[in-house]
Design an enzyme around this catalytic site. Structure first.
Site, short mmCIF file in Angstrom:
data_model
loop_
_atom_site.label_atom_id
_atom_site.label_comp_id
_atom_site.label_asym_id
_atom_site.label_seq_id
_atom_site.Cartn_x
_atom_site.Cartn_y
_atom_site.Cartn_z
N SER A 1 70.73 -35.22 -5.65
CA SER A 1 70.04 -35.23 -5.48
C SER A 1 69.80 -34.55 -3.91
O SER A 1 69.21 -34.47 -3.57
CB SER A 1 69.71 -36.44 -5.79
N LYS B 1 66.40 -40.10 3.88
CA LYS B 1 65.49 -40.42 3.38
C LYS B 1 64.40 -41.79 2.74
O LYS B 1 65.63 -42.94 3.31
CB LYS B 1 66.39 -40.59 1.64
N SER C 1 66.44 -35.46 -5.94
CA SER C 1 65.41 -36.21 -5.43
C SER C 1 65.54 -36.10 -4.23
O SER C 1 64.06 -36.71 -2.80
CB SER C 1 65.81 -37.88 -5.76
#
Ligand code: GLN
Length: 491
Positions: free
Chosen positions: A180, A81, A156
């Protein structure tokens, strides 16, 4: 027929490398070939590092050729990420304000995985500064759900989840402040673990809300999640909140080789507050299916109550903006230049206003404004302080429940993956996505999101995935991962 290399799990890759069935370089090249075919549509990656990754893979092959011992993560192509610092690489947190930010050091999780000789494919898309539940808040692109390109992958950490689900990466890293890791894992049909607060170092993670943020694995199986988690966890002098479990040796043994006999004796709690009317019928059906399977495995299931659940969303959306407003204060156009061009301004204040006005997306702005308000003099007691007290009650609810049961089973999300654009203009609807995941962050507990039916190990199915969540006591990751493995291996 043999499975294509990029569809393998971490476990299978490790075995394959040891048995010299293929080389780490061949595997890395297979991943990039698949990325070239798949990612133009899915848009999971913000940046790729094919050259550097190939060199990393070659080093593993060299070690293997010399008959050296290799770590479990050696040669495993991973997706990271884009809110984790990776030295020398652009690290944006999908925010315009960090568009040109090149990390000057490695996050601890990256250093640990480098020591293991993992292979890093690239950085993945996410909601701006990790705020959101659909990855639509990214300043750069919208990632699609690999099971249905008209739907969101969740957020996310939607980029990492979509990359693993579509077999572009063997495993991935996400971060979880309110859901997330777990929500995108559920939306994409893969496994996601939010560890106990403090088990994984936050050093080098671009901070969102520091009392809740945790890094964790997104993988194709629960077994892989245990392997990747084990490689990144541990006390780190660079993060004062990080710690080791008190029974380290036993913990690791149970994490890697769970005793299914012990797992089968666990009591499972179903909190009545999580099985509400608003639950989408397909989610209800999926979670029911998981409960039935778990009962068949011999575990005892009972209803429990977490009475303060209804206050979790408002509590989270006071504490998080408060922490966000102070964490994001550093992006001011002086210490952090932000956007490509340095803004032209006559005064310092003007520079702050312009940089922050142009650099932050609407959601971070909303939270900075709200957070500054709840921390301001006169309102602190009414909002922030009260929210902290409610947080203690939510934590207490879980402590009470864990006197009766060993793990708690819930849905991950109230709905299945929604359409791109469906909720993007409705922040409240988006906030409700996290209703079942964020209480764990408030309480610091570990949570595992598991697909009811494992779709990641299949060629990509077009059925929309449904996930369920297993919540453990603090530092009881072996319980939830062990049950996850038992579930996967026997259903
Ligand atoms: N969707 C939640 C939020 O927007 C959770 C985000 C996260 O876990 N990073 O706050």
């Amino acid at each position: 027929m043999k499975s294509p290399l990029h569809t393998l799990t971490i476990k299978k890759v490790h075995e394959g490398l040891l048995n010299k069935e293929f080389s780490a370089l061949e595997l890395t090249q297979a991943c990039f070939e698949h990325i070239r075919k798949t990612d133009p549509e899915i848009k999971a990656f913000l940046s790729l590092r094919e050259e550097a990754a190939s060199r990393e893979a070659e080093r593993v092959d060299l070690a293997l050729a010399k008959e050296e011992e290799i770590a479990t993560l050696a040669g495993i192509p991973l997706a990271v990420k884009d809110n984790m610092n990776f030295e020398g690489e652009i690290t944006t947190a999908a925010s315009k304000i960090l568009e040109t930010h090149r990390a000057s050091y490695n996050a601890t999780v990256i250093s640990k995985l480098k020591t293991e000789q993992a292979v890093f494919l690239g950085k993945t898309n996410m909601d701006d500064s990790a705020m959101g539940s659909s990855t639509e808040n990214s300043a750069f692109q919208v990632t699609k759900n690999p099971h249905d390109l008209t739907r969101v992958p969740g957020g996310s950490s939607g980029g990492s989840a979509a990359a693993v689900a579509s077999h572009m990466a063997i495993g991935g890293l996400g971060s979880d402040t309110g859901g997330s890791i777990r929500q995108p894992a559920a939306f994409c049909g893969v496994v996601g673990l939010k560890p106990t607060y403090g088990t994984v170092s936050r050093s080098g993670l671009i901070a969102m809300a520091s009392s809740l943020d945790q890094i964790g694995p997104i993988t194709k199986t629960a077994e892989d999640a245990a392997l990747l988690f084990n490689a990144i966890r541990g006390k780190d002098p660079l993060d004062a909140t990080s710690t080791n479990p008190s029974n380290e040796e036993k913990y690791e043994a149970e994490l890697l080789n769970p005793s299914f006999d012990r797992i089968k004796k666990m009591r499972v709690g179903l909190p009545q507050e999580y099985f509400i009317d608003g639950l989408a019928s397909e989610v209800k059906k999926g979670v029911e299916e998981a409960i039935q399977k778990i009962k068949k495995l011999g575990l005892e299931v009972q209803e429990i109550s977490l009475p303060h659940t209804k206050y979790a969303v408002p509590c989270y959306y006071l504490i998080v903006p408060a922490e966000v407003s102070s964490n994001l204060a550093r992006y001011d156009g002086i210490r952090w230049q932000g956007t490509k061009e340095r803004v032209e301004a006559n005064t310092l204040k003007e520079r702050y206003f312009q940089t922050r006005g142009e650099g932050f997306g609407p959601e971070p702005k909303r939270r900075i404004i709200l957070g500054t308000f709840v921390l301001s003099s006169g309102y602190y007691d009414a909002y922030y302080d009260k929210a902290q007290r409610v947080r203690a009650l939510i934590k207490q609810d879980f402590e009470n429940a864990f006197e009766k049961v060993d793990v708690i089973l819930t849905p991950v999300t109230p709905t299945s993956p929604f359409k791109i654009g469906e909720k993007v203009d409705d922040p409240l609807a988006m906030y409700l996505e996290d209703i079942f995941t964020l209480p764990l962050n408030l309480a610091g507990l570990p949570g595992l999101s598991l697909p009811v039916r494992n779709q990641a190990c299949e060629p990509l199915s077009t059925d929309l995935p449904v996930g369920f969540q297993l919540i453990g006591k603090p530092f009881h990751e072996p319980d939830i991962l062990g049950l996850g493995r038992l579930y996967e291996e026997t259903t």
